[in-house]
Write a protein that holds these residues in place. Structure first.
Motif, PDB file in Angstrom:
ATOM      1  N   ALA A  57       0.840  -1.203   0.000  1.00 16.86           N
ATOM      2  CA  ALA A  57       0.000   0.000   0.000  1.00 16.86           C
ATOM      3  C   ALA A  57       0.874   1.252   0.000  1.00 16.86           C
ATOM      4  O   ALA A  57       0.598   2.210  -0.731  1.00 16.86           O
ATOM      5  CB  ALA A  57      -0.924  -0.008   1.218  1.00 16.86           C
ATOM      6  N   GLY A  58       1.929   1.241   0.807  1.00 19.33           N
ATOM      7  CA  GLY A  58       2.846   2.385   0.869  1.00 19.33           C
ATOM      8  C   GLY A  58       3.518   2.635  -0.467  1.00 19.33           C
ATOM      9  O   GLY A  58       3.643   3.781  -0.913  1.00 19.33           O
ATOM     10  N   ALA A  59       3.932   1.542  -1.118  1.00 15.89           N
ATOM     11  CA  ALA A  59       4.596   1.671  -2.419  1.00 15.89           C
ATOM     12  C   ALA A  59       3.626   2.243  -3.450  1.00 15.89           C
ATOM     13  O   ALA A  59       4.005   3.080  -4.277  1.00 15.89           O
ATOM     14  CB  ALA A  59       5.103   0.304  -2.872  1.00 15.89           C
ATOM     15  N   MET A  60       2.356   1.812  -3.373  1.00 14.02           N
ATOM     16  CA  MET A  60       1.366   2.329  -4.327  1.00 14.02           C
ATOM     17  C   MET A  60       1.100   3.817  -4.081  1.00 14.02           C
ATOM     18  O   MET A  60       0.917   4.586  -5.035  1.00 14.02           O
ATOM     19  CB  MET A  60       0.065   1.520  -4.205  1.00 14.02           C
ATOM     20  N   LEU A  61       1.096   4.228  -2.812  1.00 11.60           N
ATOM     21  CA  LEU A  61       0.918   5.657  -2.508  1.00 11.60           C
ATOM     22  C   LEU A  61       2.103   6.464  -3.046  1.00 11.60           C
ATOM     23  O   LEU A  61       1.916   7.530  -3.643  1.00 11.60           O
ATOM     24  CB  LEU A  61       0.767   5.876  -0.992  1.00 11.60           C
ATOM     25  N   ALA A  62       3.313   5.941  -2.850  1.00  5.88           N
ATOM     26  CA  ALA A  62       4.512   6.625  -3.368  1.00  5.88           C
ATOM     27  C   ALA A  62       4.442   6.752  -4.881  1.00  5.88           C
ATOM     28  O   ALA A  62       4.750   7.812  -5.451  1.00  5.88           O
ATOM     29  CB  ALA A  62       5.762   5.845  -2.956  1.00  5.88           C
ATOM     30  N   PHE A  63       3.987   5.674  -5.543  1.00 10.30           N
ATOM     31  CA  PHE A  63       3.877   5.705  -7.000  1.00 10.30           C
ATOM     32  C   PHE A  63       2.821   6.723  -7.444  1.00 10.30           C
ATOM     33  O   PHE A  63       3.005   7.432  -8.437  1.00 10.30           O
ATOM     34  CB  PHE A  63       3.531   4.305  -7.539  1.00 10.30           C
ATOM     35  N   THR A  64       1.714   6.806  -6.686  1.00  8.22           N
ATOM     36  CA  THR A  64       0.646   7.760  -7.016  1.00  8.22           C
ATOM     37  C   THR A  64       1.166   9.198  -6.963  1.00  8.22           C
ATOM     38  O   THR A  64       0.895  10.007  -7.853  1.00  8.22           O
ATOM     39  CB  THR A  64      -0.540   7.599  -6.038  1.00  8.22           C
ATOM     40  N   ILE A  65       1.920   9.506  -5.891  1.00  7.94           N
ATOM     41  CA  ILE A  65       2.476  10.858  -5.750  1.00  7.94           C
ATOM     42  C   ILE A  65       3.436  11.138  -6.912  1.00  7.94           C
ATOM     43  O   ILE A  65       3.379  12.195  -7.543  1.00  7.94           O
ATOM     44  CB  ILE A  65       3.199  11.016  -4.384  1.00  7.94           C
ATOM     45  N   PHE A  66       4.276  10.159  -7.227  1.00  6.92           N
ATOM     46  CA  PHE A  66       5.227  10.293  -8.342  1.00  6.92           C
ATOM     47  C   PHE A  66       4.466  10.513  -9.656  1.00  6.92           C
ATOM     48  O   PHE A  66       4.813  11.384 -10.459  1.00  6.92           O
ATOM     49  CB  PHE A  66       6.100   9.031  -8.417  1.00  6.92           C
ATOM     50  N   PHE A  67       3.423   9.722  -9.851  1.00  2.92           N
ATOM     51  CA  PHE A  67       2.646   9.803 -11.092  1.00  2.92           C
ATOM     52  C   PHE A  67       2.015  11.183 -11.245  1.00  2.92           C
ATOM     53  O   PHE A  67       2.096  11.798 -12.309  1.00  2.92           O
ATOM     54  CB  PHE A  67       1.552   8.720 -11.089  1.00  2.92           C
ATOM     55  N   TYR A  68       1.396  11.684 -10.178  1.00  2.00           N
ATOM     56  CA  TYR A  68       0.700  12.972 -10.247  1.00  2.00           C
ATOM     57  C   TYR A  68       1.685  14.128 -10.440  1.00  2.00           C
ATOM     58  O   TYR A  68       1.437  15.031 -11.243  1.00  2.00           O
ATOM     59  CB  TYR A  68      -0.125  13.186  -8.968  1.00  2.00           C
ATOM     60  N   VAL A  69       2.789  14.081  -9.704  1.00  3.96           N
ATOM     61  CA  VAL A  69       3.718  15.217  -9.740  1.00  3.96           C
ATOM     62  C   VAL A  69       4.617  15.161 -10.976  1.00  3.96           C
ATOM     63  O   VAL A  69       4.719  16.138 -11.721  1.00  3.96           O
ATOM     64  CB  VAL A  69       4.566  15.267  -8.442  1.00  3.96           C
ATOM     65  N   VAL A  70       5.256  14.021 -11.195  1.00  2.00           N
ATOM     66  CA  VAL A  70       6.250  13.941 -12.279  1.00  2.00           C
ATOM     67  C   VAL A  70       5.597  13.644 -13.629  1.00  2.00           C
ATOM     68  O   VAL A  70       5.769  14.397 -14.589  1.00  2.00           O
ATOM     69  CB  VAL A  70       7.341  12.897 -11.939  1.00  2.00           C
ATOM     70  N   ILE A  71       4.828  12.544 -13.696  1.00  2.00           N
ATOM     71  CA  ILE A  71       4.258  12.136 -14.989  1.00  2.00           C
ATOM     72  C   ILE A  71       3.206  13.144 -15.469  1.00  2.00           C
ATOM     73  O   ILE A  71       3.239  13.584 -16.618  1.00  2.00           O
ATOM     74  CB  ILE A  71       3.624  10.716 -14.910  1.00  2.00           C
ATOM     75  N   TYR A  72       2.277  13.509 -14.554  1.00  2.00           N
ATOM     76  CA  TYR A  72       1.197  14.409 -14.990  1.00  2.00           C
ATOM     77  C   TYR A  72       1.640  15.882 -14.986  1.00  2.00           C
ATOM     78  O   TYR A  72       1.687  16.514 -16.033  1.00  2.00           O
ATOM     79  CB  TYR A  72      -0.043  14.213 -14.110  1.00  2.00           C
ATOM     80  N   SER A  73       1.982  16.409 -13.780  1.00  2.00           N
ATOM     81  CA  SER A  73       2.231  17.864 -13.662  1.00  2.00           C
ATOM     82  C   SER A  73       3.441  18.305 -14.479  1.00  2.00           C
ATOM     83  O   SER A  73       3.387  19.287 -15.216  1.00  2.00           O
ATOM     84  CB  SER A  73       2.457  18.255 -12.197  1.00  2.00           C
ATOM     85  N   MET A  74       4.570  17.585 -14.302  1.00  2.00           N
ATOM     86  CA  MET A  74       5.808  18.046 -14.932  1.00  2.00           C
ATOM     87  C   MET A  74       5.891  17.704 -16.419  1.00  2.00           C
ATOM     88  O   MET A  74       6.474  18.428 -17.191  1.00  2.00           O
ATOM     89  CB  MET A  74       7.014  17.446 -14.216  1.00  2.00           C
ATOM     90  N   TRP A  75       5.298  16.552 -16.796  1.00  2.00           N
ATOM     91  CA  TRP A  75       5.510  16.075 -18.153  1.00  2.00           C
ATOM     92  C   TRP A  75       4.277  16.258 -19.043  1.00  2.00           C
ATOM     93  O   TRP A  75       4.288  17.045 -19.998  1.00  2.00           O
ATOM     94  CB  TRP A  75       5.989  14.610 -18.097  1.00  2.00           C
ATOM     95  N   LEU A  76       3.184  15.528 -18.727  1.00  2.00           N
ATOM     96  CA  LEU A  76       2.062  15.473 -19.668  1.00  2.00           C
ATOM     97  C   LEU A  76       1.217  16.739 -19.745  1.00  2.00           C
ATOM     98  O   LEU A  76       0.783  17.120 -20.827  1.00  2.00           O
ATOM     99  CB  LEU A  76       1.162  14.289 -19.298  1.00  2.00           C
ATOM    100  N   LYS A  77       1.017  17.394 -18.602  1.00  2.00           N
ATOM    101  CA  LYS A  77       0.066  18.510 -18.542  1.00  2.00           C
ATOM    102  C   LYS A  77       0.375  19.586 -19.586  1.00  2.00           C
ATOM    103  O   LYS A  77      -0.528  20.171 -20.168  1.00  2.00           O
ATOM    104  CB  LYS A  77       0.085  19.119 -17.144  1.00  2.00           C
TER     105      LYS A  77
END
Lengths: 313, 54
Positions: free
Chosen positions: A122-142
């Motif tokens: 569960a902790g790893a999935m939360l870490a991945f979610t934060i990474f996904f939202y900040v790096v993949i979505y905010s920094m890259w795709l948006k």
């Protein structure tokens, strides 16, 4: 003169507690809390109330932390858009570095505490979610693709999966159905918003579908995604997390949602401007109830199950 | 001219300090509650207990 300037800056520049709290995007957090709670309670594993409460709390804090990091990264475009101008950084209440510090601290704290409270997965999935939202979505795709909302929607769809993992510690299909519900719901929800928040995304230079492909294409996309969402939502009724209550709720909501999407597709900008985007605004408001009530129905099925009433069995 | 003791800025700082105090107290309460829940639900049973039953 300079003294007066310094004095004014210090008065407006010092943030109150509420300004730091606003960095965590409390309204988004309510969605995170609710969907994570449904994921946790729908899981076929009993959870100690205190552990369940702590798990939801740390998932919410992790979601809030990613919100703060998103505000830190997007401060430049938040200053341009009407909808986001009042956020703590563009309003000059919180420094960008403070948002970064708060976001990073809360990210680490929430992941570590979720691992300690529940399990590593569960902790790893939360870490991945934060990474996904900040790096993949905010920094890259948006800022680079008109499909930003489609792929970025995944970030908001992870909480029920984390909730399920917190309860069971293992993966199965059901939480991914809940993930898919939020994932498919996000594009029509945000594209409707983009239709009536007309110049916001253009001004910020964001490649929203309304800007890159035009408004008629956005209207068509809303209908197509709504049709796919309806198929998924109704199909979920016949899985282990669904049941008669869910099916009844889903049929009503999907008929209304499809009708709204059909109306959006069927009209042009001239007609929309005449009534100040009333249909699009109504569809956007309905979308909030749509998701909340689907998850409430899943929760209802889970709550009724111990009494032999939930599900199809 | 007398100096105003509680400026708006002080009130804001006070509010921030109270908020932080509440957050920290809440965090302690959650950690304590978690510890009690973990211990009472048998998550930290010593391995010796299983050896004895064997």
């Amino acid at each position: 003169m300079s003294d007066a300037t310094i004095n004014t800056t210090s008065q407006t520049g010092e943030a109150g507690f509420g300004d730091y709290f606003a960095l965590l995007k409390p309204r988004v957090m309510t969605l995170v809390v609710f969907t994570a709670m449904v994921g946790l309670l729908a899981a076929p594993a009993p959870v100690h109330p205190m552990i369940g409460f702590a798990a939801i709390l740390f998932i919410a804090i992790g979601g809030g932390a990613s919100g703060a990091l998103n505000m830190w990264w997007d401060a430049d475009i938040d200053r341009v858009m009407k909808r986001t101008k009042g956020r703590p950084i563009p309003a000059g209440k919180v420094q960008e570095s403070e948002a970064l510090g708060l976001g990073l601290t809360l990210s680490v704290m929430s992941v570590v505490m979720l691992v300690l409270a529940t399990n590593l997965v569960a902790g790893a999935m939360l870490a991945f979610t934060i990474f996904f939202y900040v790096v993949i979505y905010s920094m890259w795709l948006k800022r680079s693709t008109p499909q930003n909302i489609v792929i970025g929607g995944a970030a908001g769809a992870f909480p029920p999966v984390i909730g399920w993992l917190a309860a069971t510690g293992s993966m199965s299909v059901e939480p991914w159905l809940m993930f898919a519900l939020v994932f498919m719901w996000t594009p029509p929800h945000f594209w409707a918003l983009a239709l009536f928040m007309r110049s916001d995304y253009d001004d910020a230079g964001l490649p929203m579908l309304t800007v890159t492909h035009g408004r008629p294409a956005t209207r068509r996309h809303i209908f197509v995604y709504t049709a796919l969402l309806a198929a998924l939502a109704l199909g979920t009724a016949f899985t282990t997390i669904g049941g008669p209550v869910y099916l009844a709720v889903s049929v009503v909501l999907n008929v209304m949602f499809l009708l709204g999407a059909w109306r959006i597709w069927g009209r042009d900008e001239a007609a929309a401007e005449l009534d100040n985007y009333a249909v699009e605004r109504r569809f956007f408001r309905l979308s909030l109830f749509y998701l909340a009530l689907h998850f409430a129905a899943i929760l209802m099925e889970a709550v009724l199950k111990p009494y032999g009433l939930g599900g199809w069995a | 001219m007398s100096l105003k003791v509680t400026h708006e800025l002080h009130q804001r700082r006070f509010g921030r300090n109270v908020g932080l105090a509440l957050v920290l107290t809440g965090f302690i309460a959650v950690v304590f509650g978690l510890t009690v829940a973990k211990v009472t639900s048998g998550d930290f049973e010593p391995p010796r207990a299983t050896q004895e039953t064997e």
